[in-house]
Design a protein around this motif. Structure first.
Motif, PDB file in Angstrom:
ATOM      1  N   ASN A 128      27.813 -58.276 -19.772  1.00  0.00           N
ATOM      2  CA  ASN A 128      26.647 -58.736 -19.020  1.00  0.00           C
ATOM      3  C   ASN A 128      25.466 -59.075 -19.931  1.00  0.00           C
ATOM      4  O   ASN A 128      24.672 -59.958 -19.615  1.00  0.00           O
ATOM      5  N   ASP A 157      23.796 -62.611 -19.633  1.00  0.00           N
ATOM      6  CA  ASP A 157      22.400 -62.754 -19.221  1.00  0.00           C
ATOM      7  C   ASP A 157      21.591 -63.553 -20.241  1.00  0.00           C
ATOM      8  O   ASP A 157      20.728 -64.349 -19.873  1.00  0.00           O
ATOM      9  N   ASN A 181      26.512 -54.084 -13.580  1.00  0.00           N
ATOM     10  CA  ASN A 181      26.016 -55.310 -14.211  1.00  0.00           C
ATOM     11  C   ASN A 181      27.122 -56.348 -14.380  1.00  0.00           C
ATOM     12  O   ASN A 181      26.905 -57.540 -14.163  1.00  0.00           O
ATOM     13  N   ARG A 232      27.873 -57.920 -11.033  1.00  0.00           N
ATOM     14  CA  ARG A 232      26.875 -58.945 -10.734  1.00  0.00           C
ATOM     15  C   ARG A 232      27.208 -60.248 -11.466  1.00  0.00           C
ATOM     16  O   ARG A 232      27.190 -61.331 -10.870  1.00  0.00           O
ATOM     17  N   CYS A 233      27.562 -60.151 -12.722  1.00  0.00           N
ATOM     18  CA  CYS A 233      27.820 -61.355 -13.524  1.00  0.00           C
ATOM     19  C   CYS A 233      29.114 -62.056 -13.107  1.00  0.00           C
ATOM     20  O   CYS A 233      29.224 -63.278 -13.182  1.00  0.00           O
TER      21      CYS A 233
END
Lengths: 342, 342
Positions: A253, A257, A277, A280-281
């Motif tokens: 991540n 990001d 995380n 989410r990615c």
DNA sequence: CTGTTAGCGCATTCAC
DNA sequence: GTGAATGCGCTAACAG
């Protein structure tokens, strides 16, 4: 059936002695005949005993790997709620050897009936295990195992194969002509990061067997985000033909990001573990795939094997359990959430 | 704690009536306070009751999908061996509607306390479920669910996503320029093969979103091997640019074996389920990947949910359980063997 | 409406 | 070396 009382049978079942050869033979014959299998749950209530399990692992940050393991442990003590189990967590900072020593030093004070160890530092762990061996306290390893110890069970992943598979996947996911990068985390000091080391070996091995791809290796740091961003961006500036990145730890991540923030796209990222995380990615498409190693199941089975050992005083035949490697894309992610927890 | 006897508490726990409002309130308060959770195992021994579970699914051939499900069922009754469970298997030929009707007709004769259904034929199954509903016999679906029924739980896979993922994987595994084939099995009659139908839809959808690949569709038959071989060979003769084959059922091994036998290589095959034939093919490299849907876990959890229902008389909050889709390559195959079974 | 009693599988204690 | 008695959490039958 063997013409003896329950008391005698119990003495035989638990090797408590004071039994004549004749009785033993008669009873054992019957046990075999009827395929006797003792009931772990009624056994537990009858014993009316509390068991103390000490769990010493790296600190569990919310949404990360060790939290999943703790969740698995929690589910196990729920599933076996008829067996009174008291858990005491002794967490340490995996980047700080002193913190680990401090945690290990308090293990014995807690009078554990069994210990679950998530090891980072080799020598310290070996010493702890020696103590436990001497006091005949059973222990299991979780996530990785340490040489020269005698655990009743270990739950690990074949990290070498993880690395190899990572290579295979990332190779198939980017155009044939593109270069591929492997990102690792800078490690400080002497801690046991054999997981990444093994993954790296497997990764390298895949591309040794399947040449004609250029591999770039890079490290990034967990400590200084700004510095880190600079390094990563510079890397991609200098290596513009890289289209695939394998982050061989759970921090994919971070790279994802940085790339998003700087508007760099068209780069396929693969990493490890269903951390929040990473989830989410993978949802937003910035990570393409994750390799996962059933941390919940590791925690669950660690407790299960301890319970069986404590109640039956018998080691399992199989000591070393190697977890499956789950490959997760955006599409199959949703269905892992429920079943992550056994 | 509530100033009443065990008998009263028990009446409240099991809604057996004959309890004053005052007692009920007092007891329920205490139950909440101490977080009471009844012990399913001691409850079971105390009930000293046998439960009859009827399992009606397609015939389990050795090493195939339905055998894995049966294994999962077996492991569950082992895990819950303190609950006396009698299983009766009523298997039918999934290609023969008469055989299914015959099996379904004997369900009620067996006086089931609960039924596990692996459905193939829609109308027949709906009728069976109506009967079960009338007799208030709980049932669960495994592998696929049927509309217009009221199971206490279902264990299925998202076949559409399976198909979509199959497309994504096979696309990444063959050179960009090559064509891709989708193989299905010829179905006879009206049986419910919605699994493959859904997979097919998902597969097509993927290539609709990701065009510039030519997709060829073909059917093969399970009945006539020689005929089959001819058809398959002819297909590859006519479609020489096909380098990837998605077999959207569990018979990938059939295609793999035909290609091997005729010395055709360089074709990547992807299929479904850890059948023993597919395992053999993935080991020798003739199948490259398998998508799997945890049949053992389906069987295990089907029994588990039934036990909880029968003992607690309560439906779970979540009725529909969608299994994870495991992606298996040669490398991570070995570690699925042990854990296939929960 | 309620409490008492017996008994499930299991383990321990204590006489004999 | 052994059996009888007691009790764990739980349920059902029965007496009041």
């Amino acid at each position: 059936m063997a013409g003896v009382s329950a008391g005698t049978v119990d003495r035989i079942l638990h090797n408590r002695g004071n039994v004549s050869e004749a009785s033993r033979e008669a009873v054992e014959r019957v046990l075999k005949e009827v395929g006797y299998k003792s009931n772990i749950h009624t056994s537990a209530i009858s014993l009316r005993r509390e068991y103390n399990i000490v769990i010493t692992t790296p600190m569990a940050s919310p949404g990360e790997y060790w939290e999943s393991i703790q969740n698995g442990i929690g589910h196990a003590i729920q599933e076996y709620s008829d067996i009174s189990i008291i858990c005491r967590y002794l967490n340490y900072n995996q980047f700080d050897i002193y913190s680990c020593r401090a945690a290990y030093n308090t293990v014995m004070e807690n009078n554990p009936d069994a210990v679950i160890i998530g090891a980072t530092f080799i020598t310290e762990t070996q010493e702890l295990c020696r103590e436990l061996d001497n006091s005949r306290i059973p222990y299991v390893f979780i996530d990785s195992s340490i040489e020269g110890t005698n655990p009743i069970a270990t739950f690990t992943t074949d990290q070498y194969t993880c690395g190899y598979l990572t290579g295979k996947l990332i190779r198939s996911m980017v155009p044939d002509s593109s270069e591929i990068a492997m990102f690792g985390v800078k490690r400080i000091g002497n801690q046991h990061s054999s997981n990444s080391t093994e993954r790296r070996k497997g990764f390298i091995k895949y591309f040794a067997e399947t040449p004609q791809t250029t591999i770039k290796e890079a490290l990034f740091s967990m400590l200084n985000p700004e510095e880190n961003e600079k390094t990563v961006l510079e890397f991609f500036r200098e290596n513009s033909r890289v289209r695939g990145v394998a982050v061989i730890n759970s921090r994919g991540n971070i790279i994802a990001d940085i790339l998003k923030k700087n508007g760099i796209d068209g780069i396929t990222i693969i990493s490890f573990d269903l951390t929040s995380n990473n989830i989410r990615c993978i949802r937003d498409g910035s990570i393409s795939a994750l390799l996962c190693q059933r941390p919940e199941l590791q925690g669950f089975n660690a407790v299960k094997s301890i319970i069986h050992y404590l109640l039956y005083k018998k080691k399992e035949e199989q000591v070393h359990h190697i977890m499956p490697i789950d490959i997760i894309f955006k599409e199959n992610l949703p269905y892992y959430r429920e079943f992550m927890e056994v």
